[in-house]
Design an enzyme around this catalytic site. Structure first.
Site, PDB file in Angstrom:
ATOM      1  N   TYR A  67      51.726  40.629  32.792  1.00  0.00           N
ATOM      2  CA  TYR A  67      50.992  41.099  33.974  1.00  0.00           C
ATOM      3  C   TYR A  67      51.947  41.565  35.069  1.00  0.00           C
ATOM      4  O   TYR A  67      51.712  41.339  36.268  1.00  0.00           O
ATOM      5  CB  TYR A  67      50.061  40.007  34.508  1.00  0.00           C
ATOM      6  CG  TYR A  67      49.041  39.458  33.512  1.00  0.00           C
ATOM      7  CD1 TYR A  67      48.749  40.127  32.324  1.00  0.00           C
ATOM      8  CD2 TYR A  67      48.370  38.271  33.764  1.00  0.00           C
ATOM      9  CE1 TYR A  67      47.838  39.623  31.415  1.00  0.00           C
ATOM     10  CE2 TYR A  67      47.451  37.765  32.853  1.00  0.00           C
ATOM     11  CZ  TYR A  67      47.194  38.437  31.674  1.00  0.00           C
ATOM     12  OH  TYR A  67      46.288  37.927  30.783  1.00  0.00           O
ATOM     13  N   HIS A 131      50.490  35.202  23.572  1.00  0.00           N
ATOM     14  CA  HIS A 131      49.746  36.405  23.981  1.00  0.00           C
ATOM     15  C   HIS A 131      49.693  37.342  22.778  1.00  0.00           C
ATOM     16  O   HIS A 131      50.593  38.155  22.571  1.00  0.00           O
ATOM     17  CB  HIS A 131      50.512  37.061  25.134  1.00  0.00           C
ATOM     18  CG  HIS A 131      49.658  37.819  26.072  1.00  0.00           C
ATOM     19  ND1 HIS A 131      50.014  38.050  27.374  1.00  0.00           N
ATOM     20  CD2 HIS A 131      48.447  38.398  25.919  1.00  0.00           C
ATOM     21  CE1 HIS A 131      49.073  38.741  27.982  1.00  0.00           C
ATOM     22  NE2 HIS A 131      48.115  38.972  27.108  1.00  0.00           N
TER      23      HIS A 131
HETATM   24  N1  LIG Z   1      45.447  37.041  26.931  1.00  0.00           N
HETATM   25  C1  LIG Z   1      44.919  38.207  26.829  1.00  0.00           C
HETATM   26  O1  LIG Z   1      45.094  38.897  25.825  1.00  0.00           O
HETATM   27  C2  LIG Z   1      44.094  38.686  27.962  1.00  0.00           C
HETATM   28  C3  LIG Z   1      43.570  39.950  27.915  1.00  0.00           C
HETATM   29  C4  LIG Z   1      42.801  40.333  28.943  1.00  0.00           C
HETATM   30  C5  LIG Z   1      42.559  39.465  29.970  1.00  0.00           C
HETATM   31  N2  LIG Z   1      43.093  38.226  30.017  1.00  0.00           N
HETATM   32  C6  LIG Z   1      42.853  37.283  31.141  1.00  0.00           C
HETATM   33  O2  LIG Z   1      41.478  37.242  31.388  1.00  0.00           O
HETATM   34  C7  LIG Z   1      41.234  37.689  32.725  1.00  0.00           C
HETATM   35  C8  LIG Z   1      39.933  38.441  32.745  1.00  0.00           C
HETATM   36  O3  LIG Z   1      39.981  39.588  31.937  1.00  0.00           O
HETATM   37  P1  LIG Z   1      39.853  41.034  32.555  1.00  0.00           P
HETATM   38  O4  LIG Z   1      40.444  41.047  33.916  1.00  0.00           O
HETATM   39  O5  LIG Z   1      40.333  41.991  31.519  1.00  0.00           O
HETATM   40  O6  LIG Z   1      38.278  41.259  32.588  1.00  0.00           O
HETATM   41  P2  LIG Z   1      37.013  40.662  33.345  1.00  0.00           P
HETATM   42  O7  LIG Z   1      37.265  39.387  34.029  1.00  0.00           O
HETATM   43  O8  LIG Z   1      35.925  40.775  32.350  1.00  0.00           O
HETATM   44  O9  LIG Z   1      36.731  41.799  34.438  1.00  0.00           O
HETATM   45  C9  LIG Z   1      37.516  41.969  35.550  1.00  0.00           C
HETATM   46  C10 LIG Z   1      36.997  43.194  36.287  1.00  0.00           C
HETATM   47  O10 LIG Z   1      35.673  42.920  36.738  1.00  0.00           O
HETATM   48  C11 LIG Z   1      35.566  43.181  38.125  1.00  0.00           C
HETATM   49  N3  LIG Z   1      34.710  42.142  38.716  1.00  0.00           N
HETATM   50  C12 LIG Z   1      34.906  40.813  38.759  1.00  0.00           C
HETATM   51  N4  LIG Z   1      33.878  40.196  39.358  1.00  0.00           N
HETATM   52  C13 LIG Z   1      32.991  41.173  39.723  1.00  0.00           C
HETATM   53  C14 LIG Z   1      31.741  41.163  40.385  1.00  0.00           C
HETATM   54  N5  LIG Z   1      31.175  40.027  40.805  1.00  0.00           N
HETATM   55  N6  LIG Z   1      31.121  42.364  40.593  1.00  0.00           N
HETATM   56  C15 LIG Z   1      31.673  43.525  40.175  1.00  0.00           C
HETATM   57  N7  LIG Z   1      32.877  43.594  39.527  1.00  0.00           N
HETATM   58  C16 LIG Z   1      33.520  42.420  39.312  1.00  0.00           C
HETATM   59  C17 LIG Z   1      36.980  43.127  38.674  1.00  0.00           C
HETATM   60  O11 LIG Z   1      37.111  44.047  39.753  1.00  0.00           O
HETATM   61  P3  LIG Z   1      37.326  43.554  41.271  1.00  0.00           P
HETATM   62  O12 LIG Z   1      38.787  43.316  41.435  1.00  0.00           O
HETATM   63  O13 LIG Z   1      36.800  44.709  42.056  1.00  0.00           O
HETATM   64  O14 LIG Z   1      36.489  42.324  41.451  1.00  0.00           O
HETATM   65  C18 LIG Z   1      37.835  43.570  37.491  1.00  0.00           C
HETATM   66  O15 LIG Z   1      38.030  44.965  37.492  1.00  0.00           O
HETATM   67  C19 LIG Z   1      42.466  38.506  33.106  1.00  0.00           C
HETATM   68  O16 LIG Z   1      42.650  38.588  34.520  1.00  0.00           O
HETATM   69  C20 LIG Z   1      43.525  37.722  32.427  1.00  0.00           C
HETATM   70  O17 LIG Z   1      43.856  36.594  33.226  1.00  0.00           O
HETATM   71  C21 LIG Z   1      43.843  37.823  29.015  1.00  0.00           C
END
Ligand SMILES: NC(=O)c1ccc[n+]([C@@H]2O[C@H](COP(=O)([O-])OP(=O)(O)OC[C@H]3O[C@@H](n4cnc5c(N)ncnc54)[C@H](OP(=O)(O)O)[C@@H]3O)[C@@H](O)[C@H]2O)c1
Length: 260
Positions: A67, A131
């Site tokens: 990240y 990861h």
């Molecule tokens: N290990 C892995 O392979 C891996 C891969 C992907 C993710 N992750 C982890 O999982 C976490 C979550 O995954 P992700 O960030 O890909 O997806 P997510 O949590 O499904 O979605 C995040 C997105 O949703 C938006 N969002 C959040 N709350 C909202 C709301 N109440 N209303 C409207 N939009 C909203 C955020 O924008 P705003 O900033 O505008 O709220 C952001 O763009 C990551 O941050 C990371 O820590 C791990």
């Protein structure tokens, strides 16, 4: 106002709130799958986000070398409040100069953990996950990365270890190999890991969920279903918005209330 009460993260010994904060958007805005381009929040906005998270009862921050600046920024932001947080980071993928690199060898795993300890300015990492690059089974069967993490746990550098996987089979293999925690995917478009999530928790493994909002492509109301799914201990949502954090906490808290 504290909305979220912690519960056991499987048998890891950690207690985690049902909503956690993902920190991709604190450190990286290149090569990501979010619907809108965005600027990284400055330190004042990042601190305000952490303050709101803390106020709501969120106690787990998810970061990774993949990240970008996330670990380094958290290291500075958490000065004086490290004890308040469960910090989850990863090994296997790094992101530098706009490029991802993967290395699952035990040697790299150890060097990566040492680097995370320095970046996060801490003596111990609460959770370290592999990861995955998508080759879950290969990582576990060929590279010995989970064994390397178990060794670091024995040495007291890490409290709990596991896999952030890309397939149900990979997640189950990690559970069977003694992972303390898995990070699974569950959202409206991806339901293939539902059985794994329930089974893993039943086997005593901690279950974190990523991409519950399909990386911003799903409606926040979808969180009720994910939060209510059996076996889900905490949903890691990546946001830079305190308002979204509050909305998500309210939705998850309501979904977790026992039926009256
Ligand atoms: N290990 C892995 O392979 C891996 C891969 C992907 C993710 N992750 C982890 O999982 C976490 C979550 O995954 P992700 O960030 O890909 O997806 P997510 O949590 O499904 O979605 C995040 C997105 O949703 C938006 N969002 C959040 N709350 C909202 C709301 N109440 N209303 C409207 N939009 C909203 C955020 O924008 P705003 O900033 O505008 O709220 C952001 O763009 C990551 O941050 C990371 O820590 C791990």
């Amino acid at each position: 106002m504290t909305l979220l009460s912690p519960q056991a993260l499987g048998r890891s010994g950690l207690q985690v709130a049902p909503l956690s904060l993902g920190t991709v958007k604190l450190g990286r805005n290149q090569g990501v799958k979010y619907p809108q381009p965005f600027n990284l929040p400055d330190d004042r906005r990042a601190q305000a986000l952490l303050d709101t998270a803390s106020e709501l009862g969120i106690n787990l921050l998810d970061t990774a070398p993949a990240y970008g600046e996330s670990e380094t920024r958290l290291g500075a932001l958490l000065r004086g409040q490290r004890q308040r947080w469960i910090v989850c980071t990863k090994v296997g993928e790094s992101f530098e100069n706009g490029q991802s690199r993967f290395d699952f060898t035990p040697t790299h795993c150890r060097a990566s953990v040492e680097r995370s300890l320095r970046r996060l300015r801490t003596d111990v990492l609460d959770i370290v996950l592999i990861h995955s690059d998508g080759n879950d089974e290969d990582i576990l069967n060929r590279w010995g990365t989970l064994d390397a993490l178990q060794q670091l746990k024995q040495e007291g550098k890490v409290r709990a270890v596991g896999l952030s996987h890309k397939s149900a089979a990979g997640g189950q293999l990690a559970v069977d190999a003694g992972a303390d925690v898995i990070m699974a995917t569950l959202n409206r478009d991806y339901l293939q890991e539902q059985s794994l999530i329930t089974a893993a928790a039943a086997q005593g493994c901690g279950v974190l969920i990523k991409k519950a909002l399909a990386s911003g492509h799903a409606d926040p109301s979808d969180l009720a279903k994910v939060a209510g799914h059996p076996g889900v201990h905490s949903i890691v949502i990546g946001t830079t918005s305190p308002e979204h954090l509050r909305q998500n906490a309210a939705l998850i808290s309501a979904a977790r209330q026992p039926a009256g």
